[in-house]
Design a protein around this motif. Sequence first.
Motif, PDB file in Angstrom:
ATOM      1  N   ALA A  12       0.842  -1.199   0.000  1.00 42.57           N
ATOM      2  CA  ALA A  12       0.000   0.000   0.000  1.00 42.57           C
ATOM      3  C   ALA A  12       0.879   1.251   0.000  1.00 42.57           C
ATOM      4  O   ALA A  12       0.605   2.224  -0.691  1.00 42.57           O
ATOM      5  N   ARG A  13       1.984   1.156   0.746  1.00 45.27           N
ATOM      6  CA  ARG A  13       2.910   2.305   0.768  1.00 45.27           C
ATOM      7  C   ARG A  13       3.554   2.487  -0.597  1.00 45.27           C
ATOM      8  O   ARG A  13       3.667   3.582  -1.109  1.00 45.27           O
ATOM      9  N   THR A  14       3.963   1.373  -1.232  1.00 50.00           N
ATOM     10  CA  THR A  14       4.605   1.442  -2.544  1.00 50.00           C
ATOM     11  C   THR A  14       3.659   2.099  -3.549  1.00 50.00           C
ATOM     12  O   THR A  14       4.041   2.913  -4.358  1.00 50.00           O
ATOM     13  N   ARG A  15       2.387   1.719  -3.456  1.00 50.57           N
ATOM     14  CA  ARG A  15       1.413   2.247  -4.398  1.00 50.57           C
ATOM     15  C   ARG A  15       1.320   3.769  -4.270  1.00 50.57           C
ATOM     16  O   ARG A  15       1.348   4.485  -5.250  1.00 50.57           O
ATOM     17  N   ARG A  16       1.303   4.254  -3.033  1.00 50.31           N
ATOM     18  CA  ARG A  16       1.198   5.708  -2.862  1.00 50.31           C
ATOM     19  C   ARG A  16       2.438   6.400  -3.428  1.00 50.31           C
ATOM     20  O   ARG A  16       2.348   7.401  -4.109  1.00 50.31           O
ATOM     21  N   ALA A  17       3.617   5.797  -3.182  1.00 47.69           N
ATOM     22  CA  ALA A  17       4.856   6.405  -3.669  1.00 47.69           C
ATOM     23  C   ALA A  17       4.865   6.429  -5.193  1.00 47.69           C
ATOM     24  O   ALA A  17       5.256   7.409  -5.819  1.00 47.69           O
ATOM     25  N   ARG A  20       2.846   9.198  -6.547  1.00 43.24           N
ATOM     26  CA  ARG A  20       3.506  10.486  -6.374  1.00 43.24           C
ATOM     27  C   ARG A  20       4.563  10.678  -7.466  1.00 43.24           C
ATOM     28  O   ARG A  20       4.620  11.696  -8.118  1.00 43.24           O
ATOM     29  N   ASP A  21       5.350   9.624  -7.747  1.00 40.48           N
ATOM     30  CA  ASP A  21       6.403   9.725  -8.760  1.00 40.48           C
ATOM     31  C   ASP A  21       5.811  10.090 -10.117  1.00 40.48           C
ATOM     32  O   ASP A  21       6.318  10.924 -10.840  1.00 40.48           O
ATOM     33  N   ARG A  22       4.726   9.426 -10.450  1.00 42.49           N
ATOM     34  CA  ARG A  22       4.139   9.699 -11.763  1.00 42.49           C
ATOM     35  C   ARG A  22       3.678  11.147 -11.844  1.00 42.49           C
ATOM     36  O   ARG A  22       3.832  11.808 -12.863  1.00 42.49           O
ATOM     37  N   THR A  23       3.114  11.675 -10.770  1.00 40.72           N
ATOM     38  CA  THR A  23       2.617  13.047 -10.775  1.00 40.72           C
ATOM     39  C   THR A  23       3.789  14.006 -10.978  1.00 40.72           C
ATOM     40  O   THR A  23       3.743  14.913 -11.797  1.00 40.72           O
ATOM     41  N   GLY A  34      -3.014   7.541 -16.249  1.00 37.87           N
ATOM     42  CA  GLY A  34      -2.620   6.229 -15.725  1.00 37.87           C
ATOM     43  C   GLY A  34      -3.301   5.829 -14.438  1.00 37.87           C
ATOM     44  O   GLY A  34      -3.074   4.739 -13.949  1.00 37.87           O
ATOM     45  N   VAL A  35      -4.178   6.641 -13.914  1.00 37.35           N
ATOM     46  CA  VAL A  35      -4.579   6.428 -12.529  1.00 37.35           C
ATOM     47  C   VAL A  35      -5.319   5.119 -12.289  1.00 37.35           C
ATOM     48  O   VAL A  35      -5.094   4.461 -11.289  1.00 37.35           O
ATOM     49  N   ALA A  36      -6.156   4.704 -13.232  1.00 33.43           N
ATOM     50  CA  ALA A  36      -6.942   3.501 -12.989  1.00 33.43           C
ATOM     51  C   ALA A  36      -6.009   2.280 -12.901  1.00 33.43           C
ATOM     52  O   ALA A  36      -6.119   1.480 -11.976  1.00 33.43           O
ATOM     53  N   ALA A  37      -5.079   2.172 -13.852  1.00 31.18           N
ATOM     54  CA  ALA A  37      -4.168   1.031 -13.850  1.00 31.18           C
ATOM     55  C   ALA A  37      -3.294   1.028 -12.606  1.00 31.18           C
ATOM     56  O   ALA A  37      -3.059  -0.019 -11.989  1.00 31.18           O
ATOM     57  N   VAL A  38      -2.841   2.186 -12.221  1.00 34.12           N
ATOM     58  CA  VAL A  38      -1.948   2.282 -11.070  1.00 34.12           C
ATOM     59  C   VAL A  38      -2.690   1.944  -9.777  1.00 34.12           C
ATOM     60  O   VAL A  38      -2.112   1.431  -8.828  1.00 34.12           O
ATOM     61  N   ASP A  39      -3.984   2.196  -9.776  1.00 33.71           N
ATOM     62  CA  ASP A  39      -4.764   1.893  -8.576  1.00 33.71           C
ATOM     63  C   ASP A  39      -4.993   0.394  -8.393  1.00 33.71           C
ATOM     64  O   ASP A  39      -5.254  -0.062  -7.286  1.00 33.71           O
TER      65      ASP A  39
END
Length: 428
Positions: A12-17, A20-23, A34-39
């Motif tokens: 869950a932490r990796t996902r948040r990071a 952030r990187d993509r943004t 990319g948000v749907a795939a990344v979620d």
Amino acid sequence: MSRFGPIRSGWARTRRATQRDRTVRGGRDAYAVGVAAVDHPLTSKLAGFGTTIFAEMSALAVKTGAINLGQGFPDTDGPAEVLDAAVDAIRSGVNQYPPGPGMPVLREAIVEHQRRFYGLDYDAETEVLVTAGATEALAGALLGMLDVGDEVVLFEPMYDSYQACIALAGGVLRPVVLRPDADTGRYQFDRDEFSATVTDRTKLILLNTPHNPTGKVFTLDELEFIAGLAKRHDVLVVTDEVYEHLVFTGTEHVPMAGLPGMAERTLTISSGGKTFNTTGWKTGWMCGPASMVDAAKTAKQFLTYVNGAPFQPATAVGLRLPDSFFAALAADLETKRDRLYTGLVAAGFTAYRPEATYFTTVDIRPIQPDGDGIAFCLGLPERVGVVAIPNQVFYANPEHGRHLVRFACCKRLDVIDAAVERLAALAP
Ligand code: PMP
Ligand code: GLN
């Protein structure tokens, strides 16, 4: 999400990071695209698995400074000869990829070990494969042998990687429950239930003896019964025997491959971690018919290919230690088992005396009447400064293990004594 509650899982932490990187890199538009795939990157095959209980509870022990009787790892080093051999190997240049099947010196030592302890003969060239711990051996075996829809019959509770690997392979879990006998406290299974579960749809039976988390050692009679069904239905057997040398007085470990007609269909998995107090080395292996080893190797070669070159000759040194080493290992752990078991009973739990392994399982209901093992384990570090594992995570049907909790005894006696003293505060 964690499988069992409020502790945040690593992924869950990796996902948040990652979000952030993509943004930062791509600006708002790139993020929005990319948000749907990344979620939802996690394969549906692993939905619900979360972070393993061992990682989460060990992290909780570090965070709270509690005594960690959760994850099973020793707090002392193993034999000096074995450690020295690893250091020597590194110093003498054993630092590149070992051969795919494992270094010959270790494969030979595994063959000698199986002959010395069990009278079993294997060909080091074709019937032995070195792996990254028993965990990779299990993954290789299951991924290499199961087709989508193949059924795997196994006992619950079970070591946590079994369910995940069967899910990754697309196999179907057919669990049979082990329950403590009301009189003896010994974990048993219902033979009629087991017979009805093994059918012509069964590809393999996955066995673990000595058994984690119950500490049960399957008897010759139980193994003969299972072997009879395997032969009748032409089913393969994969047997996880990592605790083979941690067996206490009055009990004997019987390898499934030693039963008549079983060497031909049994893949035996073990590793050096428990025997040489080197759980972090991840040096494991499998032995069995060349066809089964080959199938597992086909998957294994794409998982890690190889690992841990300097630990391989060192583990070979361990496997060649005299019988007295193996006897002393079990005797030392038995003293620790007794100390922990006595302390758990004194604290008020209903405890099931293990015949082997690092672990003692207790029923928490005398102390926590609602029997919520997860809440109990999450609260225990704050309450008395001890970490344990809720057995629920070892069950296909978590309800079966909701009230059970596992404590590990593979720690120094002074550590066990300190934990027992703390647990005494729970006594009703
Ligand atoms: N099987 C069982 C039953 C275990 O308890 C463990 C825990 N170590 C493993 C397999 C994994 O062994 P390894 O550390 O060698 O991967
Ligand atoms: N086998 C050990 C246990 O059951 C730890 C395994 C792990 O950390 N994956 O506690």
